[in-house]
Design an enzyme around this catalytic site. Structure first.
Site, PDB file in Angstrom:
ATOM      1  N   LYS A  11       0.827  -1.209   0.000  1.00 58.72           N
ATOM      2  CA  LYS A  11       0.000   0.000   0.000  1.00 58.72           C
ATOM      3  C   LYS A  11       0.868   1.269   0.000  1.00 58.72           C
ATOM      4  CE  LYS A  11      -3.913  -2.270   2.309  1.00 58.72           C
ATOM      5  NZ  LYS A  11      -4.853  -2.173   3.446  1.00 58.72           N
ATOM      6  N   TYR A  51     -12.417  -1.881  -3.438  1.00 57.90           N
ATOM      7  CA  TYR A  51     -12.880  -2.075  -2.055  1.00 57.90           C
ATOM      8  C   TYR A  51     -14.403  -1.952  -1.935  1.00 57.90           C
ATOM      9  CZ  TYR A  51      -8.248  -2.269   0.127  1.00 57.90           C
ATOM     10  OH  TYR A  51      -7.002  -2.653   0.546  1.00 57.90           O
ATOM     11  N   PHE A  59     -15.301   3.194   7.777  1.00 60.08           N
ATOM     12  CA  PHE A  59     -13.931   3.585   7.425  1.00 60.08           C
ATOM     13  C   PHE A  59     -13.715   3.706   5.915  1.00 60.08           C
ATOM     14  CE2 PHE A  59     -13.970  -1.085   8.111  1.00 60.08           C
ATOM     15  CZ  PHE A  59     -13.520  -1.537   6.866  1.00 60.08           C
ATOM     16  N   ARG A  87      -1.233 -14.519   4.128  1.00 63.12           N
ATOM     17  CA  ARG A  87      -1.921 -13.950   5.292  1.00 63.12           C
ATOM     18  C   ARG A  87      -1.072 -14.105   6.564  1.00 63.12           C
ATOM     19  NH1 ARG A  87      -7.081 -12.587   4.839  1.00 63.12           N
ATOM     20  NH2 ARG A  87      -7.838 -13.442   6.795  1.00 63.12           N
ATOM     21  N   THR A  93      -4.986  -7.911  10.393  1.00 61.51           N
ATOM     22  CA  THR A  93      -5.323  -6.609   9.794  1.00 61.51           C
ATOM     23  C   THR A  93      -4.920  -5.456  10.705  1.00 61.51           C
ATOM     24  OG1 THR A  93      -7.219  -7.661   8.723  1.00 61.51           O
ATOM     25  CG2 THR A  93      -7.239  -5.261   8.821  1.00 61.51           C
ATOM     26  N   ARG A 104       2.941  -6.588   9.198  1.00 61.37           N
ATOM     27  CA  ARG A 104       2.161  -5.521   9.850  1.00 61.37           C
ATOM     28  C   ARG A 104       2.674  -5.230  11.260  1.00 61.37           C
ATOM     29  NH1 ARG A 104      -3.342  -7.901   7.310  1.00 61.37           N
ATOM     30  NH2 ARG A 104      -3.633  -6.443   5.581  1.00 61.37           N
ATOM     31  N   ASN A 114      -2.100  -0.037   7.077  1.00 63.06           N
ATOM     32  CA  ASN A 114      -1.537  -1.323   7.506  1.00 63.06           C
ATOM     33  C   ASN A 114      -0.626  -1.984   6.471  1.00 63.06           C
ATOM     34  OD1 ASN A 114      -3.535  -2.089   5.780  1.00 63.06           O
ATOM     35  ND2 ASN A 114      -4.563  -3.501   7.167  1.00 63.06           N
ATOM     36  N   HIS A 117      -2.056  -5.453   1.639  1.00 61.51           N
ATOM     37  CA  HIS A 117      -3.352  -6.129   1.484  1.00 61.51           C
ATOM     38  C   HIS A 117      -3.069  -7.504   0.894  1.00 61.51           C
ATOM     39  CE1 HIS A 117      -7.467  -7.015   0.196  1.00 61.51           C
ATOM     40  NE2 HIS A 117      -6.910  -7.456  -0.920  1.00 61.51           N
ATOM     41  N   GLU A 128      -9.588 -10.471  -7.516  1.00 64.80           N
ATOM     42  CA  GLU A 128      -8.611  -9.384  -7.336  1.00 64.80           C
ATOM     43  C   GLU A 128      -7.489  -9.458  -8.373  1.00 64.80           C
ATOM     44  OE1 GLU A 128      -9.159  -8.634  -2.535  1.00 64.80           O
ATOM     45  OE2 GLU A 128      -7.371  -9.688  -3.243  1.00 64.80           O
TER      46      GLU A 128
HETATM   47  P1  CMP Z   1      -7.273  -4.645   3.938  1.00 65.39           P
HETATM   48  O1  CMP Z   1      -6.783  -6.010   4.276  1.00 65.39           O
HETATM   49  O2  CMP Z   1      -6.736  -4.011   2.700  1.00 65.39           O
HETATM   50  O3  CMP Z   1      -8.874  -4.676   3.830  1.00 65.39           O
HETATM   51  C1  CMP Z   1      -9.684  -3.554   4.106  1.00 65.39           C
HETATM   52  C2  CMP Z   1      -8.907  -2.404   4.663  1.00 65.39           C
HETATM   53  O4  CMP Z   1      -9.661  -1.418   5.327  1.00 65.39           O
HETATM   54  C3  CMP Z   1      -7.955  -2.910   5.721  1.00 65.39           C
HETATM   55  O5  CMP Z   1      -6.936  -3.687   5.159  1.00 65.39           O
HETATM   56  C4  CMP Z   1      -7.518  -1.603   6.357  1.00 65.39           C
HETATM   57  O6  CMP Z   1      -6.545  -0.945   5.588  1.00 65.39           O
HETATM   58  C5  CMP Z   1      -8.801  -0.751   6.250  1.00 65.39           C
HETATM   59  N1  CMP Z   1      -9.471  -0.564   7.546  1.00 65.39           N
HETATM   60  C6  CMP Z   1      -9.590   0.600   8.171  1.00 65.39           C
HETATM   61  N2  CMP Z   1     -10.278   0.470   9.311  1.00 65.39           N
HETATM   62  C7  CMP Z   1     -10.631  -0.813   9.417  1.00 65.39           C
HETATM   63  C8  CMP Z   1     -11.356  -1.559  10.386  1.00 65.39           C
HETATM   64  N3  CMP Z   1     -11.873  -1.000  11.467  1.00 65.39           N
HETATM   65  N4  CMP Z   1     -11.520  -2.892  10.172  1.00 65.39           N
HETATM   66  C9  CMP Z   1     -11.008  -3.471   9.047  1.00 65.39           C
HETATM   67  N5  CMP Z   1     -10.297  -2.803   8.096  1.00 65.39           N
HETATM   68  C10 CMP Z   1     -10.114  -1.478   8.279  1.00 65.39           C
END
Ligand code: CMP
Length: 166
Positions: A11, A51, A59, A87, A93, A104, A114, A117, A128
């Site tokens: 990212k 997304y 968010f 993963r 996450t 992470r 974070n 992805h 994807e």
């Molecule tokens: P990602 O795995 O790319 O999938 C969705 C993204 O939303 C996640 O990583 C984070 O970058 C973002 N995000 C922000 N806030 C939240 C949250 N509360 N829960 C999950 N994802 C979040």
């Protein structure tokens, strides 16, 4: 175990922090192969479409702004159980919940920013990968043992590459 493909995104914060090599190195050290890679600065339309599953989440707007804030590196990883392997390498996450030694835990600032992805399942991975590489760019590995470095030398008369240990 079966060979799978997974989408990975480094990212905008990962690219900004010059972590592309570090992150790709972690994938490769874990035995995953990069079979596609592209750097791209997502438009709002692209970020929102990618997304779209999170469209109703509180968010969402912040996520889209973050994903448009700089270029990202998109990769296709291939290997045994690549989706779960990726993963595990990424960690949870929320970096506060991520195991020490995961990407992470080591580099992410927050759940919002974070660093990486990764596809969360086989159907998502297909979708994807098609999103970013549906128009081409996947390069199947056509050499044997390409994950082993240096490769075994079958011909002793061949001049070694200057970088290979003698
Ligand atoms: P990602 O795995 O790319 O999938 C969705 C993204 O939303 C996640 O990583 C984070 O970058 C973002 N995000 C922000 N806030 C939240 C949250 N509360 N829960 C999950 N994802 C979040």
């Amino acid at each position: 175990m079966s060979v799978e493909q997974a989408l990975s995104i480094i990212k905008p914060d990962g690219v900004q922090k010059n972590l592309v090599g570090e992150i790709v190195g972690r994938f490769e050290k874990a035995g995953l192969e990069i079979i596609a890679a592209r750097m791209i600065h997502l438009s709002r339309e692209q970020a929102e479409e990618f997304y779209t599953v999170h469209k109703e989440r509180p968010f969402f707007d912040d996520l889209i702004s973050y994903m448009m804030s700089g270029p990202v590196m998109v990769l296709v990883l291939q290997g045994d159980s690549a989706i779960n392997a990726n993963r595990e390498i990424m960690g949870a996450t929320n970096p506060a919940d991520a195991e020490p030694g995961t990407i992470r835990a080591d580099f992410a600032e927050s759940i919002e920013e974070n660093i990486v992805h990764g596809s969360d399942g086989p159907d998502t991975a297909l979708q994807e990968i098609a999103f970013f590489f549906g128009d081409g760019g996947i390069c199947p590995r056509t050499r044997q043992d390409c994950t082993k470095w240096p490769p075994a030398r079958s011909n002793s008369n061949r001049r070694p590459h200057p970088m290979w240990p003698v």
